[in-house]
Design an enzyme around this catalytic site. Structure first.
Site, PDB file in Angstrom:
ATOM      1  N   LYS A  25      25.280  35.951  20.273  1.00 35.01           N
ATOM      2  CA  LYS A  25      24.854  35.436  18.961  1.00 35.01           C
ATOM      3  C   LYS A  25      24.584  33.925  19.000  1.00 35.01           C
ATOM      4  CE  LYS A  25      28.557  36.772  16.690  1.00 35.01           C
ATOM      5  NZ  LYS A  25      29.371  37.388  17.770  1.00 35.01           N
ATOM      6  N   ARG A  36      32.557  38.557   8.780  1.00 34.20           N
ATOM      7  CA  ARG A  36      33.286  39.379   9.750  1.00 34.20           C
ATOM      8  C   ARG A  36      34.162  40.426   9.073  1.00 34.20           C
ATOM      9  NH1 ARG A  36      33.157  35.194  14.140  1.00 34.20           N
ATOM     10  NH2 ARG A  36      33.965  36.112  16.047  1.00 34.20           N
ATOM     11  N   ARG A  50      32.335  33.266  30.723  1.00 36.07           N
ATOM     12  CA  ARG A  50      32.211  32.100  29.844  1.00 36.07           C
ATOM     13  C   ARG A  50      33.498  31.278  29.843  1.00 36.07           C
ATOM     14  NH1 ARG A  50      30.673  33.161  23.593  1.00 36.07           N
ATOM     15  NH2 ARG A  50      32.914  33.296  23.271  1.00 36.07           N
ATOM     16  N   ARG A 102      37.404  27.335  25.964  1.00 39.78           N
ATOM     17  CA  ARG A 102      37.952  28.051  24.804  1.00 39.78           C
ATOM     18  C   ARG A 102      39.170  28.866  25.224  1.00 39.78           C
ATOM     19  NH1 ARG A 102      33.313  30.849  21.189  1.00 39.78           N
ATOM     20  NH2 ARG A 102      35.154  32.108  20.683  1.00 39.78           N
ATOM     21  N   ARG A 116      40.153  40.641  20.498  1.00 47.52           N
ATOM     22  CA  ARG A 116      38.993  40.216  19.681  1.00 47.52           C
ATOM     23  C   ARG A 116      38.014  41.377  19.530  1.00 47.52           C
ATOM     24  NH1 ARG A 116      37.038  35.304  23.008  1.00 47.52           N
ATOM     25  NH2 ARG A 116      35.383  35.126  21.449  1.00 47.52           N
TER      26      ARG A 116
HETATM   27  P1  AMP Z   1      33.366  32.848  17.416  1.00 48.42           P
HETATM   28  O1  AMP Z   1      33.037  31.468  17.887  1.00 48.42           O
HETATM   29  O2  AMP Z   1      32.408  33.360  16.391  1.00 48.42           O
HETATM   30  O3  AMP Z   1      33.587  33.809  18.561  1.00 48.42           O
HETATM   31  O4  AMP Z   1      34.765  32.747  16.651  1.00 48.42           O
HETATM   32  C1  AMP Z   1      35.943  32.343  17.332  1.00 48.42           C
HETATM   33  C2  AMP Z   1      37.153  32.663  16.480  1.00 48.42           C
HETATM   34  O5  AMP Z   1      37.081  31.946  15.238  1.00 48.42           O
HETATM   35  C3  AMP Z   1      37.309  34.135  16.070  1.00 48.42           C
HETATM   36  O6  AMP Z   1      37.930  34.918  17.068  1.00 48.42           O
HETATM   37  C4  AMP Z   1      38.170  33.997  14.810  1.00 48.42           C
HETATM   38  O7  AMP Z   1      39.507  33.715  15.150  1.00 48.42           O
HETATM   39  C5  AMP Z   1      37.585  32.736  14.175  1.00 48.42           C
HETATM   40  N1  AMP Z   1      36.469  33.066  13.263  1.00 48.42           N
HETATM   41  C6  AMP Z   1      35.162  32.719  13.413  1.00 48.42           C
HETATM   42  N2  AMP Z   1      34.426  33.183  12.392  1.00 48.42           N
HETATM   43  C7  AMP Z   1      35.287  33.860  11.585  1.00 48.42           C
HETATM   44  C8  AMP Z   1      35.127  34.582  10.379  1.00 48.42           C
HETATM   45  N3  AMP Z   1      33.917  34.736   9.800  1.00 48.42           N
HETATM   46  N4  AMP Z   1      36.226  35.142   9.832  1.00 48.42           N
HETATM   47  C9  AMP Z   1      37.438  34.988  10.383  1.00 48.42           C
HETATM   48  N5  AMP Z   1      37.660  34.327  11.531  1.00 48.42           N
HETATM   49  C10 AMP Z   1      36.591  33.760  12.130  1.00 48.42           C
END
Ligand code: AMP
Length: 199
Positions: A21, A98, A137, A143, A155
């Protein structure tokens, strides 16, 4: 070439962690002249600023859990307000919504502050491929949630349990379009851009 839109082109780039994404959102943003809003990036920036919100969110993120809905919905609401005066061509929402309550909140916020979601582009990638991409990654992303296999699996599990119902929400509204998320970055981008041009 950039597309200029008379009406807003608001889209959700949907898919599990590791589906590409973030990579594709950056390219779509350039091509269609959109504003990219990634809740993951916003949260990581709160963490690096050591804000109260960031320190609270970090606990959930490091465990591979979702940050509470009200926190991310509040961030999105502020971002829409911040960008309103710029009269954007549209927004790419990446990593949001989400959960179904987040999707409902987004639909309401857009009703008040912008225009409805036009299309949800869902990247489909097999689970072994997600796992191997995220571990790869993790070697360079810095991260904490990318390095541990158990956290990555959590996740993906959270995605299945809490996030896939969001796809059903938009399918019922006839807005969901599935895209094959495996192959070259260029070919996936072409498929996304074509779907978006036709939306
Ligand atoms: P991402 O960078 O989108 O993979 O997000 C990394 C982490 O941020 C996720 O595993 C969640 O812990 C948190 N996170 C990101 N977006 C959301 C969301 N829309 N709702 C809840 N937690 C989020």
């Amino acid at each position: 070439m950039q597309y200029l839109c008379a009406i807003m082109l608001n889209l959700i780039l949907f898919g599990p962690p590791g589906s590409g994404k973030g990579t594709q959102a950056i390219r779509l943003k350039e091509k269609f002249n959109l504003i990219h809003i990634s809740t993951g990036d916003l949260l990581r920036s709160e963490i690096s600023n050591k804000s109260t919100l960031g320190l609270e969110a970090q606990k959930y993120m490091n465990a591979g859990k979702l940050v509470p809905d009200e926190v991310v919905i509040g961030m999105i609401s502020s971002k829409l307000d911040e960008n309103k005066a710029n009269q954007p061509n549209g927004y790419i929402f990446d990593g949001f919504p989400r959960t179904v309550p987040q999707a409902e909140a987004l639909d309401n916020l857009l009703l008040q502050k912008a225009e409805p979601i036009k299309i949800v582009l869902s990247l489909n990638v097999s689970e072994p491929e997600l796992l191997s991409r995220l571990l790869e990654r993790g070697k360079s992303s810095g991260r904490a949630d990318d390095v541990n296999e158990d956290i990555i699996k959590n996740r993906i599990k959270v995605y299945h349990n809490e996030t896939t119902p969001v796809a059903n929400h938009y399918e019922q509204l006839n807005k969901l379009k599935n895209i094959q998320g495996e192959g070259s970055i260029d070919s996936i981008f072409e498929a996304l851009a074509t779907a978006l041009s036709q939306a």
